[in-house]
Design an enzyme around this catalytic site. Structure first.
Site, PDB file in Angstrom:
ATOM      1  N   HIS A 203       0.799  -1.232   0.000  1.00 63.00           N
ATOM      2  CA  HIS A 203       0.000   0.000   0.000  1.00 63.00           C
ATOM      3  C   HIS A 203       0.830   1.279   0.000  1.00 63.00           C
ATOM      4  O   HIS A 203       0.281   2.368  -0.078  1.00 63.00           O
ATOM      5  CB  HIS A 203      -0.948   0.026   1.195  1.00 63.00           C
ATOM      6  CG  HIS A 203      -0.246   0.370   2.495  1.00 63.00           C
ATOM      7  ND1 HIS A 203       0.560  -0.519   3.161  1.00 63.00           N
ATOM      8  CD2 HIS A 203      -0.214   1.501   3.222  1.00 63.00           C
ATOM      9  CE1 HIS A 203       1.045   0.056   4.244  1.00 63.00           C
ATOM     10  NE2 HIS A 203       0.594   1.291   4.307  1.00 63.00           N
TER      11      HIS A 203
HETATM   12  C1  UD1 Z   1      -2.094   5.741   5.817  1.00 61.02           C
HETATM   13  C2  UD1 Z   1      -0.780   6.212   6.432  1.00 61.02           C
HETATM   14  C3  UD1 Z   1       0.262   5.080   6.324  1.00 61.02           C
HETATM   15  C4  UD1 Z   1      -0.272   3.795   6.913  1.00 61.02           C
HETATM   16  C5  UD1 Z   1      -1.593   3.450   6.246  1.00 61.02           C
HETATM   17  C6  UD1 Z   1      -2.206   2.199   6.792  1.00 61.02           C
HETATM   18  C7  UD1 Z   1      -0.207   8.594   6.231  1.00 61.02           C
HETATM   19  C8  UD1 Z   1       0.621   9.574   5.487  1.00 61.02           C
HETATM   20  N1  UD1 Z   1      -0.220   7.351   5.725  1.00 61.02           N
HETATM   21  O1  UD1 Z   1      -1.875   5.538   4.423  1.00 61.02           O
HETATM   22  O2  UD1 Z   1       1.432   5.460   7.027  1.00 61.02           O
HETATM   23  O3  UD1 Z   1       0.666   2.757   6.703  1.00 61.02           O
HETATM   24  O4  UD1 Z   1      -2.503   4.553   6.451  1.00 61.02           O
HETATM   25  O5  UD1 Z   1      -3.350   1.873   6.078  1.00 61.02           O
HETATM   26  O6  UD1 Z   1      -0.792   8.935   7.237  1.00 61.02           O
HETATM   27  N2  UD1 Z   1      -9.363   5.087   1.969  1.00 61.02           N
HETATM   28  C9  UD1 Z   1     -10.572   4.435   1.992  1.00 61.02           C
HETATM   29  N3  UD1 Z   1     -11.112   4.160   3.217  1.00 61.02           N
HETATM   30  C10 UD1 Z   1     -10.549   4.517   4.371  1.00 61.02           C
HETATM   31  C11 UD1 Z   1      -9.313   5.195   4.338  1.00 61.02           C
HETATM   32  C12 UD1 Z   1      -8.734   5.468   3.125  1.00 61.02           C
HETATM   33  O7  UD1 Z   1     -11.124   4.112   0.971  1.00 61.02           O
HETATM   34  O8  UD1 Z   1     -11.097   4.221   5.467  1.00 61.02           O
HETATM   35  C13 UD1 Z   1      -8.748   5.380   0.658  1.00 61.02           C
HETATM   36  C14 UD1 Z   1      -9.033   6.801   0.238  1.00 61.02           C
HETATM   37  O9  UD1 Z   1      -9.279   6.828  -1.131  1.00 61.02           O
HETATM   38  C15 UD1 Z   1      -7.753   7.516   0.514  1.00 61.02           C
HETATM   39  C16 UD1 Z   1      -6.702   6.423   0.340  1.00 61.02           C
HETATM   40  O10 UD1 Z   1      -7.341   5.233   0.761  1.00 61.02           O
HETATM   41  O11 UD1 Z   1      -7.554   8.606  -0.315  1.00 61.02           O
HETATM   42  C17 UD1 Z   1      -5.465   6.670   1.120  1.00 61.02           C
HETATM   43  O12 UD1 Z   1      -5.793   6.931   2.503  1.00 61.02           O
HETATM   44  P1  UD1 Z   1      -4.807   7.829   3.400  1.00 61.02           P
HETATM   45  O13 UD1 Z   1      -5.320   7.882   4.803  1.00 61.02           O
HETATM   46  O14 UD1 Z   1      -4.547   9.114   2.713  1.00 61.02           O
HETATM   47  O15 UD1 Z   1      -3.439   7.055   3.347  1.00 61.02           O
HETATM   48  P2  UD1 Z   1      -3.076   5.509   3.387  1.00 61.02           P
HETATM   49  O16 UD1 Z   1      -2.515   5.118   2.077  1.00 61.02           O
HETATM   50  O17 UD1 Z   1      -4.207   4.692   3.941  1.00 61.02           O
END
Ligand code: UD1
Length: 361
Positions: A203
Site C-alpha cells: 500500500h
Molecule cells: C495511511 C498512512 C500510512 C499507513 C496506512 C495504513 C499517512 C501519510 N499514511 O496511508 O502510514 O501505513 O494509512 O493503512 O498517514 N481510503 C478508503 N477508506 C478509508 C481510508 C482510506 O477508501 O477508510 C482510501 C481513500 O481513497 C484515501 C486512500 O485510501 O484517499 C489513502 O488513505 P490515506 O489515509 O490518505 O493514506 P493511506 O494510504 O491509507
C-alpha cells in the site's frame, strides 16, 4: 483526562493495550479518533475486535491531500482540546494524524508522549519519515520500541531524559489475541492450506501510486503465485491505483484477492503463512515475532531490528530479485528457530503508562 489519538488502521492495535493499561491503573483515559480512516474494514472493525471503547470524539477528517488531512486534524483537534483540556496526550506511530496531533499539543502547551518514537528510514520521500521527525521534535516524552531508536534520537540531539525504551506495544496486542486468531479458520475459508501459502500486502505510495512500479511488483507476485498460492488483502489505495493502471488482480492465477481483513482474521492468516511479502512496517514486526519469513518490498526500513534479530529481509522492488528471494525462502525448511527483540514481551503498554504517569506526578 489523558487522551490517545488514533486515526489510521495501524494506530488501533497500538492504542488498545494502552487504553486497557490505563484502566487497570485506575486513570481516566479516552480515545480521540481523527477519522483519517473511516471504512468498516479500515477502522470500525478494530474497535469491536480489540475491545476498545467508542472514541470521545470522531473528528471525521476523512481522505484528502496531505495538507487537507493534516489541516483538518489541526483545526478539529484544537477545537476539541479547547473544550476538553487534556492532562496529557499520547500519539502512536507515524501517520498524518500522529504528526498533526503533536503539533496541536505543542502549540497548546499540553504534555505529549510519542509511542514508537525514534524509528527512521532516512528516506525523505516517505510521508511517514516527515511525520516521525516532526513528531519526535515536538513530543515531550519519546517512548521507543527498541534501542536503535534511542540511538537515532540521541544522534538528533534529543535530551536523554526524554527517551524511554518501552518495547513494542503492537506486540502486546499480538500476544493477547494470537490464541483467538489461531482458533479461526481463515486460510481454509480462503481456500489455501495452512503452511502452504504466502501473504502479500502492498500500500505504500512509492509502490502503488506509479503504474509502472505497480505493474512490475504485481508481475513479480504473479511469478511467485505460480509456485505457491498468494493471499492478497487489498488496501483501498491499492485497489484504486490498480484499477486506474488497468492491473487486473483477479485474473492472476494463484493470487487470492480479498478485501482488507480485520485484525483477528489477518493474524489467523499470517500466523499460518509460509512466507510474507509486504511493504508494511507493522507486518515486518509481527512476522518477526511469529517467526514467519518476511520479504520487505522496499529499498529501506525504519525497523532494522527486524532484519538484525528477526525474520525480515529487505529485497527492494526489482522484480527479478523479489522472485529469486521468494523462491529461495520457500526452499528453506519452515519453523527455524528465531529471536525476538528485547522488550517485545507483551508488557509495553504497562511501561508506557508507568512512564507517562511518572512525568505527570
Ligand atoms: C495511511 C498512512 C500510512 C499507513 C496506512 C495504513 C499517512 C501519510 N499514511 O496511508 O502510514 O501505513 O494509512 O493503512 O498517514 N481510503 C478508503 N477508506 C478509508 C481510508 C482510506 O477508501 O477508510 C482510501 C481513500 O481513497 C484515501 C486512500 O485510501 O484517499 C489513502 O488513505 P490515506 O489515509 O490518505 O493514506 P493511506 O494510504 O491509507
Amino acid at each position: 483526562m489523558i487522551y490517545t489519538i488514533v486515526g489510521a488502521r495501524p494506530n488501533f492495535m497500538k492504542a488498545a493495550p494502552i487504553h486497557r493499561a490505563f484502566e487497570r491503573a485506575g486513570v481516566a483515559h479516552a480515545l480521540v479518533h481523527t477519522g483519517q480512516h473511516y471504512d468498516e474494514a479500515m477502522s470500525k472493525v478494530f474497535f469491536g475486535e480489540l475491545g476498545m471503547p467508542r472514541p470521545a470524539v470522531d473528528l471525521g477528517v476523512g481522505s484528502g491531500t496531505h495538507a487537507q488531512q493534516t489541516a483538518a486534524v489541526l483545526v478539529g483537534l484544537e477545537r476539541f482540546f479547547t473544550d476538553h483540556r487534556p492532562d496529557a496526550v499520547i500519539v502512536v506511530g507515524d501517520v498524518n494524524s500522529t504528526m498533526a496531533a503533536t503539533l496541536v499539543t505543542a502549540k497548546m502547551g499540553v504534555f505529549s508522549a510519542h509511542v514508537e518514537a525514534g524509528l527512521r528510514s532516512r528516506d525523505w520521500d516517505m510521508p511517514e519519515e516527515v511525520n516521525r521527525v516532526v513528531t519526535d521534535a515536538l513530543a515531550d516524552l519519546l517512548l521507543t520500541p527498541s534501542h536503535d531508536a534511542d540511538r537515532n534520537l540521541l544522534a538528533e540531539g534529543c535530551a536523554p531524559d526524554t527517551i524511554v525504551c518501552v518495547g513494542n506495544v503492537m506486540i502486546d496486542t499480538l500476544h493477547e489475541h494470537l490464541p483467538r486468531a489461531r482458533a479461526l479458520d481463515v486460510p481454509e475459508r480462503l481456500g489455501v492450506t495452512p503452511g502452504g501459502y504466502a501473504v502479500l500486502t502492498l500500500h505504500r505510495p512509492s509502490n502503488v501510486d506509479d503504474p509502472v512500479t505497480l505493474r512490475h511488483l504485481v508481475g513479480a507476485v504473479a511469478r511467485v503465485a505460480e509456485r505457491v498460492p498468494v493471499v492478497f488483502p487489498v488496501h483501498p489505495r491499492t485497489r484504486q491505483r490498480a484499477a486506474a493502471a488497468g492491473v487486473e488482480l483477479a485474473r492472476i492465477a494463484g493470487l487470492v484477492v480479498t478485501d482488507p481483513l480485520g485484525y483477528l482474521e489477518f493474524l489467523s492468516l499470517t500466523s499460518r503463512a509460509r512466507l510474507v511479502l509486504t511493504d508494511s512496517g507493522g507486518l515486518q514486526e509481527e512476522s518477526t515475532v511469529l517467526g514467519i519469513p518476511c520479504l520487505t518490498l522496499r529499498e529501506n526500513t525504519e525497523r532494522p531490528i527486524t532484519i538484525e534479530q528477526g525474520t525480515n529481509v529487505l529485497v527492494g522492488t526489482d522484480p527479478a530479485t523479489i522472485v529469486r528471494a521468494a523462491l529461495e525462502a520457500l526452499e528453506r525448511r519452515p519453523g527455524a528457530a528465531h529471536r525476538v527483540p528485547e522488550l517485545w514481551d507483551g508488557r509495553a503498554a504497562e511501561r508506557i503508562v508507568g512512564a507517562v504517569l511518572s512525568r505527570l506526578s
